[in-house]
Motif scaffolding. Structure first.
Motif, PDB file in Angstrom:
ATOM      1  N   GLN A  80      37.986  29.041 -68.968  1.00 33.57           N
ATOM      2  CA  GLN A  80      37.501  28.106 -67.954  1.00 33.57           C
ATOM      3  C   GLN A  80      36.682  28.822 -66.880  1.00 33.57           C
ATOM      4  N   HIS A  81      37.130  29.977 -66.433  1.00 36.61           N
ATOM      5  CA  HIS A  81      36.377  30.744 -65.437  1.00 36.61           C
ATOM      6  C   HIS A  81      35.011  31.144 -65.981  1.00 36.61           C
ATOM      7  N   PHE A  82      34.957  31.529 -67.252  1.00 28.78           N
ATOM      8  CA  PHE A  82      33.689  31.907 -67.882  1.00 28.78           C
ATOM      9  C   PHE A  82      32.725  30.720 -67.898  1.00 28.78           C
ATOM     10  N   VAL A  83      33.232  29.555 -68.278  1.00 32.13           N
ATOM     11  CA  VAL A  83      32.387  28.362 -68.389  1.00 32.13           C
ATOM     12  C   VAL A  83      31.933  27.876 -67.017  1.00 32.13           C
ATOM     13  N   MET A  84      32.813  27.937 -66.029  1.00 29.83           N
ATOM     14  CA  MET A  84      32.480  27.413 -64.710  1.00 29.83           C
ATOM     15  C   MET A  84      31.405  28.233 -64.006  1.00 29.83           C
ATOM     16  N   LYS A  85      31.184  29.462 -64.445  1.00 33.35           N
ATOM     17  CA  LYS A  85      30.116  30.281 -63.871  1.00 33.35           C
ATOM     18  C   LYS A  85      28.753  29.915 -64.440  1.00 33.35           C
ATOM     19  N   ARG A  86      28.749  29.041 -65.440  1.00 33.01           N
ATOM     20  CA  ARG A  86      27.507  28.614 -66.085  1.00 33.01           C
ATOM     21  C   ARG A  86      27.448  27.097 -66.025  1.00 33.01           C
ATOM     22  N   ALA A  87      26.712  26.590 -65.055  1.00 33.67           N
ATOM     23  CA  ALA A  87      26.709  25.156 -64.766  1.00 33.67           C
ATOM     24  C   ALA A  87      26.283  24.323 -65.972  1.00 33.67           C
ATOM     25  N   TRP A  88      25.280  24.804 -66.701  1.00 30.34           N
ATOM     26  CA  TRP A  88      24.783  24.041 -67.849  1.00 30.34           C
ATOM     27  C   TRP A  88      25.851  23.924 -68.935  1.00 30.34           C
ATOM     28  N   LEU A  89      26.600  25.029 -69.117  1.00 33.03           N
ATOM     29  CA  LEU A  89      27.645  25.026 -70.143  1.00 33.03           C
ATOM     30  C   LEU A  89      28.810  24.137 -69.715  1.00 33.03           C
ATOM     31  N   LEU A  90      29.149  24.175 -68.428  1.00 35.30           N
ATOM     32  CA  LEU A  90      30.221  23.320 -67.920  1.00 35.30           C
ATOM     33  C   LEU A  90      29.865  21.852 -68.101  1.00 35.30           C
ATOM     34  N   THR A  91      28.625  21.489 -67.764  1.00 35.17           N
ATOM     35  CA  THR A  91      28.185  20.099 -67.927  1.00 35.17           C
ATOM     36  C   THR A  91      28.226  19.686 -69.389  1.00 35.17           C
ATOM     37  N   PHE A  92      27.781  20.580 -70.263  1.00 39.08           N
ATOM     38  CA  PHE A  92      27.785  20.288 -71.696  1.00 39.08           C
ATOM     39  C   PHE A  92      29.205  20.084 -72.213  1.00 39.08           C
ATOM     40  N   PHE A  93      30.131  20.945 -71.802  1.00 39.78           N
ATOM     41  CA  PHE A  93      31.519  20.823 -72.245  1.00 39.78           C
ATOM     42  C   PHE A  93      32.161  19.546 -71.701  1.00 39.78           C
ATOM     43  N   ASN A  94      31.923  19.241 -70.429  1.00 34.79           N
ATOM     44  CA  ASN A  94      32.479  18.018 -69.845  1.00 34.79           C
ATOM     45  C   ASN A  94      31.997  16.773 -70.581  1.00 34.79           C
ATOM     46  N   LYS A  95      30.692  16.702 -70.812  1.00 39.28           N
ATOM     47  CA  LYS A  95      30.125  15.539 -71.493  1.00 39.28           C
ATOM     48  C   LYS A  95      30.599  15.454 -72.938  1.00 39.28           C
ATOM     49  N   THR A  96      30.759  16.607 -73.564  1.00 48.53           N
ATOM     50  CA  THR A  96      31.247  16.612 -74.944  1.00 48.53           C
ATOM     51  C   THR A  96      32.650  16.040 -75.024  1.00 48.53           C
ATOM     52  N   TYR A  97      33.525  16.478 -74.103  1.00 48.13           N
ATOM     53  CA  TYR A  97      34.897  15.960 -74.121  1.00 48.13           C
ATOM     54  C   TYR A  97      34.926  14.462 -73.846  1.00 48.13           C
ATOM     55  N   ALA A  98      34.114  14.019 -72.888  1.00 50.93           N
ATOM     56  CA  ALA A  98      34.174  12.626 -72.444  1.00 50.93           C
ATOM     57  C   ALA A  98      33.543  11.661 -73.433  1.00 50.93           C
ATOM     58  N   MET A  99      32.508  12.103 -74.164  1.00 49.05           N
ATOM     59  CA  MET A  99      31.681  11.122 -74.860  1.00 49.05           C
ATOM     60  C   MET A  99      31.485  11.365 -76.350  1.00 49.05           C
ATOM     61  N   VAL A 100      31.979  12.463 -76.912  1.00 46.38           N
ATOM     62  CA  VAL A 100      31.665  12.774 -78.308  1.00 46.38           C
ATOM     63  C   VAL A 100      32.752  12.332 -79.276  1.00 46.38           C
ATOM     64  N   HIS A 101      34.010  12.398 -78.869  1.00 46.99           N
ATOM     65  CA  HIS A 101      35.135  12.207 -79.784  1.00 46.99           C
ATOM     66  C   HIS A 101      35.048  10.889 -80.567  1.00 46.99           C
ATOM     67  N   ILE A 102      34.921   9.773 -79.867  1.00 44.27           N
ATOM     68  CA  ILE A 102      34.911   8.469 -80.541  1.00 44.27           C
ATOM     69  C   ILE A 102      33.646   8.256 -81.359  1.00 44.27           C
ATOM     70  N   PRO A 103      32.435   8.452 -80.797  1.00 44.46           N
ATOM     71  CA  PRO A 103      31.230   8.275 -81.616  1.00 44.46           C
ATOM     72  C   PRO A 103      31.183   9.189 -82.837  1.00 44.46           C
ATOM     73  N   ALA A 104      31.622  10.447 -82.676  1.00 47.06           N
ATOM     74  CA  ALA A 104      31.602  11.374 -83.812  1.00 47.06           C
ATOM     75  C   ALA A 104      32.540  10.912 -84.919  1.00 47.06           C
ATOM     76  N   THR A 105      33.695  10.378 -84.540  1.00 50.30           N
ATOM     77  CA  THR A 105      34.646   9.880 -85.543  1.00 50.30           C
ATOM     78  C   THR A 105      34.062   8.696 -86.303  1.00 50.30           C
ATOM     79  N   ILE A 106      33.427   7.775 -85.582  1.00 47.48           N
ATOM     80  CA  ILE A 106      32.827   6.604 -86.231  1.00 47.48           C
ATOM     81  C   ILE A 106      31.690   7.034 -87.159  1.00 47.48           C
ATOM     82  N   ALA A 107      30.838   7.941 -86.679  1.00 53.25           N
ATOM     83  CA  ALA A 107      29.736   8.424 -87.511  1.00 53.25           C
ATOM     84  C   ALA A 107      30.261   9.099 -88.775  1.00 53.25           C
TER      85      ALA A 107
END
Length: 372
Positions: free
Chosen positions: A150-177
């Motif tokens: 988490q400390h590694f990711v939080m030092k890289r804003a782009w990576l943190l945003t990507f990880f947050n969005k992935t957790y919030a929005m990928v699980h259900i659509p990816a399963t359906i696809a």
């Protein structure tokens, strides 16, 4: 937990629209030709051991099915074949998978909501105790990598945003696809086994976290452990993570990882496309990193999710015992259940299926009486 005001107004439209679009696309790409449906029913009818006289004498046309330890009789839905609902389902059989997915999703979510509403403060204390036990085990095994990640990711804003969005929005659509893709390209038996495995994963996981609640890292005392809820403090809100009735004490096992493991491994083994096989195993790896970096799960939660999928795969045929309930449901709706994908595909792929008559048939026979 994210607040509704943190969610952009368009998310209430775009996120459900994405899910609806994927479900619709799944129905369209898995559409059956009317001529194939008619011919498949004709072939299946010729292979059926039931005589025409017995069908005319008994309009219910009872058939025997296994229901756990018992053999019970259920009425055949064949008499409703020409109803418009039956014809529509036969042409778009993936609608059955949409129904299965929605039924599983909402039963799972409602069960978690009821549990969240009925839990008391003592359950939260117990969940925190279990979480601390997991942390202690990870430290003993030198597996406590979540905080460093988490400390590694939080030092890289782009990576943190990507990880947050992935957790919030990928699980259900990816399963359906994945469901739409595997229905189209996997063998019928493999698809059905995979789908049943995912369904049973929900059941087993619910049993585990109901009997052994576990607090995720993000809810542990910050002063003692230092975990940050990056998803919600970063306002990476999604309608899927904004639910005041959600049970947040269900970290173990991780269904996010369990689902991603099933999806990635299935694509790697069974996908006919080389590119899909090449990238498939990166999906569970990505989800593993995401769930730890966002402090939603421990690495042992992922291990628990892995074993849940193994058990679910071994036991997935248990769900076949629910078929009589499905048959009765369709009979009450006065609709015929679409021909099973295993039977349908085996018929249309047989050498004797394609004939000159079949090639010349139009869409009209599906809308008229099925020829003898």
């Amino acid at each position: 937990m994210s607040k509704p005001e943190e969610i952009p107004a368009l998310s209430y439209i775009l996120e459900p629209a994405l899910v609806a679009s994927l479900l619709t696309a799944g129905c369209l790409i898995n559409r059956r030709k009317a001529t194939d449906i008619v011919q498949a029913h004709n072939v299946a009818g010729n292979l059926s051991p039931t005589s025409s006289s017995s069908q005319s004498d008994d309009s219910w046309n009872w058939k025997e099915m296994k229901f756990f330890f018992w053999t019970i009789k259920v009425p055949s839905t064949q008499r409703f074949r020409m109803n418009i609902s039956s014809r529509f389902l036969n042409m778009f059989p993936f609608l059955m998978e949409v129904w299965y997915w929605l039924l599983t999703y909402w039963i799972y979510q409602i069960a978690r909501a009821i549990q969240a509403l009925t839990m008391g403060s003592d359950l939260r204390v117990l969940a925190e105790r279990h979480a601390k036990q997991i942390v202690a085990i990870e430290k003993f095994l030198y597996l406590d990598i979540e905080l460093g990640l988490q400390h590694f990711v939080m030092k890289r804003a782009w990576l943190l945003t990507f990880f947050n969005k992935t957790y919030a929005m990928v699980h259900i659509p990816a399963t359906i696809a994945f469901m739409a893709y595997s229905y189209k390209y996997f063998s019928p038996l493999i698809f059905q086994s995979t789908r049943r495995t995912l369904v049973l994963c929900n059941c087993l996981a619910f049993i585990v976290f109901s009997s052994w609640p576990c607090m995720p890292p993000r809810l542990l005392p910050y002063e003692e452990f230092g975990y940050i809820d990056t998803l919600h403090t970063g306002k990476a809100a999604s309608i899927w993570t904004t639910n005041k009735f959600q049970n947040q004490l269900a970290a173990f096992p991780s269904l996010h990882f369990g689902y991603s493991f099933v999806i990635g491994l299935s694509l790697f083994i069974y996908s006919p496309h080389k590119l899909m096989r090449t990238v498939s195993l990166f999906y569970p790896l990505l989800i593993l990193l995401v769930i730890m970096a966002t402090a939603n799960h421990y690495i042992l939660d992922a291990v628990g999710g892995f074993f849940v999928t193994i058990v679910a795969h071994r036991l997935n045929r248990l769900t076949l015992n629910l078929r009589p309930i499905e048959e009765w449901f369709f009979w009450m709706l006065r609709s015929e259940r679409p021909m099973d994908k295993v039977q349908f595909d085996s018929i249309i792929q047989s050498d004797s299926f394609i004939t000159a008559t079949h090639r010349d048939m139009s869409q009209r026979p599906l809308m008229a009486t099925i020829p003898e």
